[in-house]
Structures are given as structure tokens and as C-alpha cells.
Design a protein around this motif. Structure first.
Motif, PDB file in Angstrom:
ATOM      1  N   ASN A  58      -3.451 -10.540   3.888  1.00 38.23           N
ATOM      2  CA  ASN A  58      -2.908 -10.443   5.250  1.00 38.23           C
ATOM      3  C   ASN A  58      -2.460 -11.801   5.763  1.00 38.23           C
ATOM      4  O   ASN A  58      -1.496 -11.901   6.531  1.00 38.23           O
ATOM      5  CB  ASN A  58      -3.956  -9.869   6.207  1.00 38.23           C
ATOM      6  CG  ASN A  58      -4.151  -8.377   6.006  1.00 38.23           C
ATOM      7  OD1 ASN A  58      -3.447  -7.761   5.215  1.00 38.23           O
ATOM      8  ND2 ASN A  58      -5.111  -7.806   6.711  1.00 38.23           N
ATOM      9  N   ILE A  63       0.232 -11.359   8.703  1.00 37.40           N
ATOM     10  CA  ILE A  63      -0.220 -10.238   9.526  1.00 37.40           C
ATOM     11  C   ILE A  63      -1.414 -10.682  10.368  1.00 37.40           C
ATOM     12  O   ILE A  63      -1.590 -10.225  11.486  1.00 37.40           O
ATOM     13  CB  ILE A  63      -0.595  -9.042   8.630  1.00 37.40           C
ATOM     14  CG1 ILE A  63       0.661  -8.527   7.937  1.00 37.40           C
ATOM     15  CG2 ILE A  63      -1.244  -7.933   9.431  1.00 37.40           C
ATOM     16  CD1 ILE A  63       0.351  -7.686   6.743  1.00 37.40           C
ATOM     17  N   VAL A  64      -2.226 -11.571   9.835  1.00 38.50           N
ATOM     18  CA  VAL A  64      -3.275 -12.170  10.663  1.00 38.50           C
ATOM     19  C   VAL A  64      -3.027 -13.676  10.712  1.00 38.50           C
ATOM     20  O   VAL A  64      -2.440 -14.257   9.794  1.00 38.50           O
ATOM     21  CB  VAL A  64      -4.704 -11.860  10.146  1.00 38.50           C
ATOM     22  CG1 VAL A  64      -4.964 -10.368  10.108  1.00 38.50           C
ATOM     23  CG2 VAL A  64      -4.943 -12.492   8.798  1.00 38.50           C
ATOM     24  N   PHE A  98       5.650  -5.188   0.746  1.00 35.95           N
ATOM     25  CA  PHE A  98       4.246  -4.771   0.725  1.00 35.95           C
ATOM     26  C   PHE A  98       4.069  -3.486  -0.077  1.00 35.95           C
ATOM     27  O   PHE A  98       4.855  -2.549   0.052  1.00 35.95           O
ATOM     28  CB  PHE A  98       3.749  -4.489   2.143  1.00 35.95           C
ATOM     29  CG  PHE A  98       3.560  -5.716   2.972  1.00 35.95           C
ATOM     30  CD1 PHE A  98       2.363  -6.408   2.938  1.00 35.95           C
ATOM     31  CD2 PHE A  98       4.574  -6.176   3.789  1.00 35.95           C
ATOM     32  CE1 PHE A  98       2.192  -7.541   3.714  1.00 35.95           C
ATOM     33  CE2 PHE A  98       4.408  -7.312   4.558  1.00 35.95           C
ATOM     34  CZ  PHE A  98       3.215  -7.997   4.521  1.00 35.95           C
ATOM     35  N   PHE A 100       0.994  -0.747  -0.582  1.00 33.55           N
ATOM     36  CA  PHE A 100      -0.301  -0.472   0.014  1.00 33.55           C
ATOM     37  C   PHE A 100      -1.187   0.338  -0.919  1.00 33.55           C
ATOM     38  O   PHE A 100      -0.720   0.987  -1.845  1.00 33.55           O
ATOM     39  CB  PHE A 100      -0.132   0.309   1.315  1.00 33.55           C
ATOM     40  CG  PHE A 100       0.851  -0.309   2.249  1.00 33.55           C
ATOM     41  CD1 PHE A 100       0.476  -1.369   3.051  1.00 33.55           C
ATOM     42  CD2 PHE A 100       2.156   0.147   2.319  1.00 33.55           C
ATOM     43  CE1 PHE A 100       1.383  -1.948   3.918  1.00 33.55           C
ATOM     44  CE2 PHE A 100       3.065  -0.431   3.182  1.00 33.55           C
ATOM     45  CZ  PHE A 100       2.681  -1.485   3.985  1.00 33.55           C
ATOM     46  N   GLN A 101      -2.483   0.322  -0.583  1.00 30.97           N
ATOM     47  CA  GLN A 101      -3.452   1.095  -1.359  1.00 30.97           C
ATOM     48  C   GLN A 101      -3.114   2.587  -1.330  1.00 30.97           C
ATOM     49  O   GLN A 101      -3.041   3.239  -2.347  1.00 30.97           O
ATOM     50  CB  GLN A 101      -4.834   0.850  -0.765  1.00 30.97           C
ATOM     51  CG  GLN A 101      -5.920   1.633  -1.449  1.00 30.97           C
ATOM     52  CD  GLN A 101      -7.287   1.188  -0.966  1.00 30.97           C
ATOM     53  OE1 GLN A 101      -7.390   0.320  -0.101  1.00 30.97           O
ATOM     54  NE2 GLN A 101      -8.315   1.764  -1.530  1.00 30.97           N
ATOM     55  N   PHE A 102      -2.913   3.091  -0.133  1.00 31.39           N
ATOM     56  CA  PHE A 102      -2.446   4.476   0.004  1.00 31.39           C
ATOM     57  C   PHE A 102      -0.985   4.364   0.387  1.00 31.39           C
ATOM     58  O   PHE A 102      -0.670   4.082   1.528  1.00 31.39           O
ATOM     59  CB  PHE A 102      -3.242   5.209   1.084  1.00 31.39           C
ATOM     60  CG  PHE A 102      -4.707   5.159   0.840  1.00 31.39           C
ATOM     61  CD1 PHE A 102      -5.286   5.966  -0.126  1.00 31.39           C
ATOM     62  CD2 PHE A 102      -5.507   4.282   1.539  1.00 31.39           C
ATOM     63  CE1 PHE A 102      -6.644   5.901  -0.374  1.00 31.39           C
ATOM     64  CE2 PHE A 102      -6.862   4.212   1.290  1.00 31.39           C
ATOM     65  CZ  PHE A 102      -7.441   5.019   0.330  1.00 31.39           C
ATOM     66  N   ASN A 104       1.331   4.731   1.969  1.00 31.74           N
ATOM     67  CA  ASN A 104       1.857   4.518   3.325  1.00 31.74           C
ATOM     68  C   ASN A 104       3.341   4.824   3.469  1.00 31.74           C
ATOM     69  O   ASN A 104       4.053   4.138   4.192  1.00 31.74           O
ATOM     70  CB  ASN A 104       1.637   3.069   3.780  1.00 31.74           C
ATOM     71  CG  ASN A 104       0.240   2.860   4.286  1.00 31.74           C
ATOM     72  OD1 ASN A 104      -0.697   3.451   3.749  1.00 31.74           O
ATOM     73  ND2 ASN A 104       0.076   2.068   5.310  1.00 31.74           N
ATOM     74  N   ARG A 165      10.281   0.837  -2.274  1.00 32.58           N
ATOM     75  CA  ARG A 165      10.485   0.367  -0.909  1.00 32.58           C
ATOM     76  C   ARG A 165      10.179  -1.122  -0.802  1.00 32.58           C
ATOM     77  O   ARG A 165      10.910  -1.872  -0.153  1.00 32.58           O
ATOM     78  CB  ARG A 165       9.595   1.149   0.060  1.00 32.58           C
ATOM     79  CG  ARG A 165       9.704   0.636   1.479  1.00 32.58           C
ATOM     80  CD  ARG A 165       8.946   1.489   2.459  1.00 32.58           C
ATOM     81  NE  ARG A 165       7.507   1.382   2.239  1.00 32.58           N
ATOM     82  CZ  ARG A 165       6.613   2.065   2.929  1.00 32.58           C
ATOM     83  NH1 ARG A 165       7.006   2.916   3.858  1.00 32.58           N
ATOM     84  NH2 ARG A 165       5.344   1.937   2.676  1.00 32.58           N
ATOM     85  N   ASP A 177      -1.943  -4.412  -2.177  1.00 31.48           N
ATOM     86  CA  ASP A 177      -3.382  -4.267  -1.937  1.00 31.48           C
ATOM     87  C   ASP A 177      -3.873  -3.022  -2.670  1.00 31.48           C
ATOM     88  O   ASP A 177      -3.561  -1.904  -2.273  1.00 31.48           O
ATOM     89  CB  ASP A 177      -3.646  -4.154  -0.432  1.00 31.48           C
ATOM     90  CG  ASP A 177      -5.114  -4.352  -0.106  1.00 31.48           C
ATOM     91  OD1 ASP A 177      -5.905  -4.567  -1.045  1.00 31.48           O
ATOM     92  OD2 ASP A 177      -5.466  -4.293   1.087  1.00 31.48           O
TER      93      ASP A 177
END
Ligand code: ADP
Ligand code: MG
Lengths: 243, 377
Positions: A58, A63-64, A98, A100-102, A104, A165, A177
Motif C-alpha cells: 500500500n 494508498i497509505v 494493481f 488484488f487477492q480477490f 475485485n 486490467r 497482493d
């Protein structure tokens, strides 16, 4: 793969730390960390649950906000005691993909539209976005699912659409991730091979968070975290010595 | 790529159901406005029916509709003789109840003189009253048919003509009788004591009492001047047609207007809350997608559009369907519902504003979504 010694890192963290909360409840999710990722590399970010892998990802993805240190992406200083970039979303759109794990995927868009939406945001015309989305899905061997909604895709197909994507706008940096957590070992291997192919062909830096032992040996380098600290760090094959 | 459209397509059933609910709500709002317009319209039809320029009534009253007015019948001659007056006629107004086909029928009876101002201007079936007694012109709303006989007081009346859309401000259908018949009816329906007194001639002016005298002035004569002259008689007041209509709107319709205005406002507020809640829940359901959008670099404009476009679509569909719905059912209301394009457009504009405002809650939520929620579990 070996990194040319004159290459500049695409991702560079210098003393980056992240603390969530303050005082009594402060969680030192990531302690001062140095890290470089070069074009063409697939780097594995490993470690037990809660060790700070997602936090690190992140931070790289803007993102953070870091608590300390400085961060450069593609030679541009992005954070140094404060954000040095006015439009972080634009930065992400242009430089970072990005996965993602799921997966998304947006449930209301078809596979093709899920890829095209990134291109649409990047300013492609509708037809150009569609063409490139189709090419990418073909490249990832899910072209036949172009008009299918995510709810009708298998886990492996969905993850490949998600990768398409992430690649759509040709980002130099790809952050993933746990991309294989929902896949069996065969499909996990395919995804990793695919990422390696992208890294080489697009000269991208790829950072993959995983605690999936099936794929540990498929990374160019491994960085292992424990309790927010790097405990194992493979040097780049030919990179300049780390400070 | 319009994300809102695709999201709607994905949740089409829920979206359409929401639109249907909204359209019913907006249909009710529109019918409230239509009922008010109908009320105004109906209140004025009666005052407009005689085609008068001038109303002469009892001094100090705002008769004959807003207040009761009683003047001697022979004042009609004095009014007719005023300079500038072309013709004048006496009128009576009274509410009566009678039994008709086994039901109680409430009617508003207008008595007028034959061949003088006061007869209904437009007869849609049959003919005007021509005989001095026992003929009646009734409004269609009464349910009476041509040739039908109806008992009023001690006499039977035959329906010889029909009007359309003439009702009193309370909604009672209007029937016309000759002045003599209506005065007889008034006498018959009075309580016995008052009747005895009147028969003895001790009332204001015997039995020849009317409620107003209407007059038409000669072309080119200023009505206000004639009114001023008439009002100089100290037992009479005079109102122009315009003043009479203004008075009616003020006294008879004003309360209804405020009542309906308030109700309409409440309904609009309810619509706003409903739209806001729906948009908020729709946004809640999409938090993860919004986080993903932010992560892949979508600007706030895109995310706000996702919500606001849906809100506007909801408003436009709800308003259109609501309007069509009311157009279909408006003639089945017991009282007149008047739908003007202006009112419908005004409501449309209000709905659009409400939709944008109501999406504020959802937009606020969406803008606060942390892109990090898209990652991990
Ligand atoms: N938003 C947050 N607020 C507070 N603590 C957090 C937050 N995100 C992560 N943490 C904490 O930081 C530590 C590292 O978390 P994380 O980076 O998610 O680890 P990993 O991905 O390796 O499982 C954990 O102790 C976690 O509870
Ligand atoms: Mg994690």
C-alpha cells in the motif's frame, strides 16, 4: 532475470516506516525499510500473516501515507516528509497496475469493460480502448470471455481478467497482493509465468505479496518480512550494492 | 464509458422498482397540484357562468359566494337603469338536498330570470329553460339525464338541458331554475317560523329576495365607474367580475391552497428523503467497487457521476411515469383535476434539483471511501 547494472530502480524506498494509530494503540506495521525494485524483476514479498506485507504494498501504491522516509517511483520522488505529487490517482492510473487477492472486478461491467474502463480513464477513445482490451484478454487467453460478467467467470478466468486490467495502461510498476491465493497450484504457476513474461516484455517492476509456498521458488528475488521488519533480502542479480 | 448506466443495467429490477415507487410518489404530488388547479377552476366556473361584468350585492358584504347577501328583487330595475348598463338580472343561490334514485343528492341551485343575464352560457345537451315554471338545467356531474324528473321542495322539475363542469366551490353540482321557482323553493325550505313571518311580509322585503344582481355594461363603458355609481346606494355594494373572482380565490380557495401547498411540500420532502436513502444504500452496496475505482485511478468526477447520473435517471423516469400515470387516471377523480404543462415542468425541475441534492449523502460517503479497502479481504 539479471538486472543491468546501469538500470534505475522503478521503486525505491528509503527508510520508509508506517505506524497505524498513536500512543498506546500504535501499531508499527512497517519499521524503517529500504527497498529497490528494478525493471524486469518479479520480486516476492513473503512473510507470515500480520508481518506488514500489505502495508508495504500500500505504501508503494501510494494508498497509505508513510510515517517516515521517502519514496520514489520511476525516478520521481513521490513522498518525502509529505506527498510530492498533486494527483495520486492520476499517478496510479499512469504508473501502477494493481492485482488484488480477490480479483475485485467491477461486477456491473463485462470482462472486456473491466479492462477498457482503465483505458477510458486514461483517455483512450471507446474503440481504441475496446480493441486493446480485446488484445489483452486474448494475450491472457480469456478473449472468449470478453462479454461475460465477472459473476459468470471461473476464479482463474477472473484473475486473468484482473491481470489484464492491471496491464491495460502499460504501467511500469505492478503490485499484486496474494494474486494466487484463490487458485490451485497449477493456475498459480501460470499466473506467475504470465507476470514474469510481462516483466520482461514491458520492462516492468513487479512486486508480489504471497505466503503461498507453491510459488516461493518462482520469484527472481525474495524479500521476507517478520513483525514489520525485513529479515531476508535477496540482492538484485547485478544491481548496485544496496546502501 | 458511462458506469452509472452499466450499474443500472446490472441491477435493472431494483432500479425499475425504485423508479416505480418514485413515480407513484410524484404522481401523488402532481395530482395534489392538479386538484388545487381544479379547485380554482371549479370555484371560478360558477362565478363565470352568468357572463357578467358587474355583481351588485347587499351593502357591506362580499357576496354572494364568499358571504351571504340578501337584497330586494326590485333592485334589478334600478341597476338596469344605471347609465352604461346594457342589461341586468337577479340571481339566487342555495344548497339543497334531495333524494334521487335512492341516494341523497346535494345540489347547488341557481335561480335566474328568463331572457336576462344569469342563465348558463354553455348548454351541452338539450336547451335552456324557456317556460316560467318546473324546468331545470342541470350539470352532468349531478348524474341527472335529459327528460328526467326531480323533486325539489314541493314541486317536480324536468331536466331540459345539461351543462358540463359547473360545480359550486364545495363540489356540489349546479342546477338552474327560473328565479320564481328558486324563490318558491327557498320559501318551501325555510323553517316554518321564518316562513310564517315572511308570508306576513315582515321580512326584509317580503318574499321577493334575491342574492345578487348581475349586469352587463355597454361596450366601451368602464365597469369600475358603473360599480362606483351602484355602490353609492347605501344598501348595495358592487363588485366587478374581476373583483368577484379575486374574492372567490381569496376566501374560498386560499385555505385549500395553503393546505394543498403544505401537503405538496411534505410529499416533496418525503420524496427527497426516499431518494436520498435509496442512493445512500445503493452507494453503501458499492463501497468496494468505489474503492477499486479509486485504486485504478478514477477521478472523483467519475465516482460522483456514478451516483448522480443514477439519481437523475431515477428522477427523470419517476417524473415521466408519474405524469403519464396521472394523465391516465385524472378523469376518474370525483372532482376536477387540472394538469397544466407548466405545473408538470415545474415539478420536473424541482425533482431534478431534489435528486442532485439527495445524492449528496451518497456522494459524501463515496468520496470518503478509502481506496485501501479494495485490497486484502
Ligand atoms: N488500517 C490499519 N489500521 C491499524 N492497523 C493496521 C491497519 N492495517 C494493518 N494494520 C496492522 O498492521 C500490521 C501489518 O498488517 P498487514 O500489512 O496487513 O500484514 P500482512 O499483509 O503481512 O498480513 C498488522 O498488525 C495489522 O493489524
Ligand atoms: Mg495482507
Amino acid at each position: 532475470m539479471p538486472v543491468p547494472s546501469d538500470a534505475h530502480p522503478l521503486v525505491e524506498l528509503r527508510g520508509v516506516a508506517k505506524t497505524y494509530g498513536r500512543g498506546e494503540v500504535a501499531v508499527h506495521a512497517l519499521k524503517a525499510t529500504d527497498l529497490r525494485v528494478y525493471p524486469g524483476e518479479v520480486v516476492g514479498l513473503l512473510g507470515p500473516s500480520g508481518s506488514g506485507k500489505t502495508t508495504l504494498l500500500n505504501l508503494v501504491g501510494c494508498i497509505v501515507e508513510p510515517t517516515e522516509g521517502s519514496l520514489s517511483l520511476d525516478g520521481q520522488t513521490v513522498y518525502d516528509g509529505g506527498w510530492r505529487c498533486a494527483d495520486l490517482r492520476r499517478l496510479r492510473l499512469e504508473k501502477i497496475g494493481f492485482i488484488f487477492q480477490f480479483h475485485n472486478l467491477l461486477p456491473f461491467l463485462t470482462a472486456g469493460e473491466n479492462v477498457a474502463v482503465v483505458l477510458d480513464l486514461a483517455g483512450y477513445s471507446g474503440a481504441a480502448a475496446r480493441d486493446r482490451a480485446r488484445d489483452l484478454l486474448d494475450y491472457l487467453e480469456v478473449g472468449h470471455r470478453f462479454g461475460t460478467l465477472p459473476s459468470r467467470l471461473s476464479g482463474g478466468e477472473a484473475q486473468r481478467v484482473a491481470i489484464a486490467r492491471a496491464l491495460a495502461n502499460r504501467p511500469r510498476i505492478i503490485l499484486a497482493d496474494e494474486p494466487t491465493a484463490a487458485l490451485d497450484s497449477q493456475r498459480a504457476g501460470i499466473v506467475l509465468d504470465l507476470l514474469r513474461k510481462v516483466a520482461v516484455e514491458q520492462q516492468a517492476a513487479i512486486l508480489v505479496v504471497s505466503h503461498d509456498e507453491k510459488i516461493f521458488d518462482r520469484f527472481d528475488r525474495r524479500i521476507v518480512l517478520r513483525d514489520g521488519r525485513v529479515v531476508e533480502y535477496d540482492e538484485p542479480a547485478h544491481g548496485p550494492a544496496e546502501a | 464509458m458511462n458506469l452509472a448506466l452499466r450499474d443500472v443495467r446490472h441491477n435493472l429490477g431494483r432500479f425499475l422498482l425504485t423508479c416505480l415507487g418514485l413515480s407513484l410518489l410524484l404522481g401523488v404530488v402532481l395530482s395534489m397540484i392538479g386538484i388545487y388547479r381544479g379547485l380554482v377552476d371549479e370555484a371560478l366556473t360558477l362565478a363565470r357562468a352568468p357572463g357578467a361584468d358587474l355583481w351588485v350585492v347587499e351593502s357591506g358584504t362580499r357576496g354572494p359566494f364568499a358571504e351571504s347577501s340578501r337584497i330586494p328583487g326590485d333592485e334589478r330595475d334600478s341597476v338596469a337603469r344605471l347609465a352604461g348598463v346594457a342589461e341586468a338580472g337577479s340571481l339566487t343561490f342555495q344548497s339543497v338536498e334531495t333524494a334521487h334514485r335512492g341516494r341523497t343528492l346535494r345540489l347547488y341551485v341557481v335561480g335566474h330570470e328568463l331572457n336576462r343575464p344569469g342563465a348558463p352560457a354553455r348548454i351541452v345537451a338539450g336547451r335552456p329553460i324557456t317556460r316560467a315554471h318546473y324546468e331545470m338545467v342541470a350539470d352532468r356531474r349531478s348524474g341527472l339525464d335529459l327528460g328526467e324528473r326531480l323533486r325539489l321542495g314541493r314541486n317536480d322539475f324536468t331536466v331540459v338541458g345539461l351543462t358540463d363542469g359547473l360545480v359550486a366551490s364545495g363540489g356540489d353540482p349546479v342546477v338552474f331554475l327560473t328565479l320564481a321557482d328558486s324563490q318558491r323553493l327557498q320559501f318551501d325550505l325555510d323553517p316554518p317560523a321564518a316562513r310564517r313571518e315572511r308570508a306576513r311580509g315582515s321580512g326584509p322585503a317580503g318574499t321577493d329576495i334575491v342574492n345578487a344582481v348581475v349586469a352587463r355594461v355597454l361596450p366601451g363603458v368602464p365597469v369600475q365607474e358603473v360599480a362606483d355609481t351602484a355602490a353609492r346606494w347605501k344598501h348595495l355594494s358592487a363588485l366587478t367580475q374581476g373583483q368577484q373572482e379575486a374574492l372567490l380565490l381569496q376566501s374560498v380557495v386560499e385555505k385549500a391552497r395553503r393546505q394543498i401547498g403544505l401537503f405538496t411540500t411534505i410529499l416533496l420532502a418525503v420524496s427527497a428523503v426516499v431518494i436520498a436513502l435509496i442512493l445512500y444504500t445503493l452507494t453503501m452496496d458499492k463501497v468496494k467497487e468505489i474503492a477499486t475505482l479509486k485504486l485504478i485511478g478514477a477521478p472523483d468526477r467519475t465516482i460522483v457521476g456514478l451516483i448522480v447520473h443514477q439519481a437523475l435517471a431515477m428522477g427523470v423516469i419517476g417524473w415521466s411515469v408519474g405524469t403519464v400515470l396521472i394523465l391516465l387516471v385524472k378523469d376518474h377523480f370525483p372532482r376536477r383535476v387540472v394538469l397544466t404543462p407548466e405545473d408538470a415542468l415545474m415539478l420536473g425541475a424541482a425533482v431534478l434539483i431534489i435528486c442532485v441534492a439527495a445524492s449528496g449523502l451518497g456522494v459524501r460517503l463515496a468520496l470518503k471511501v478509502d481506496p485501501a479497502t479494495a485490497l486484502g479481504g
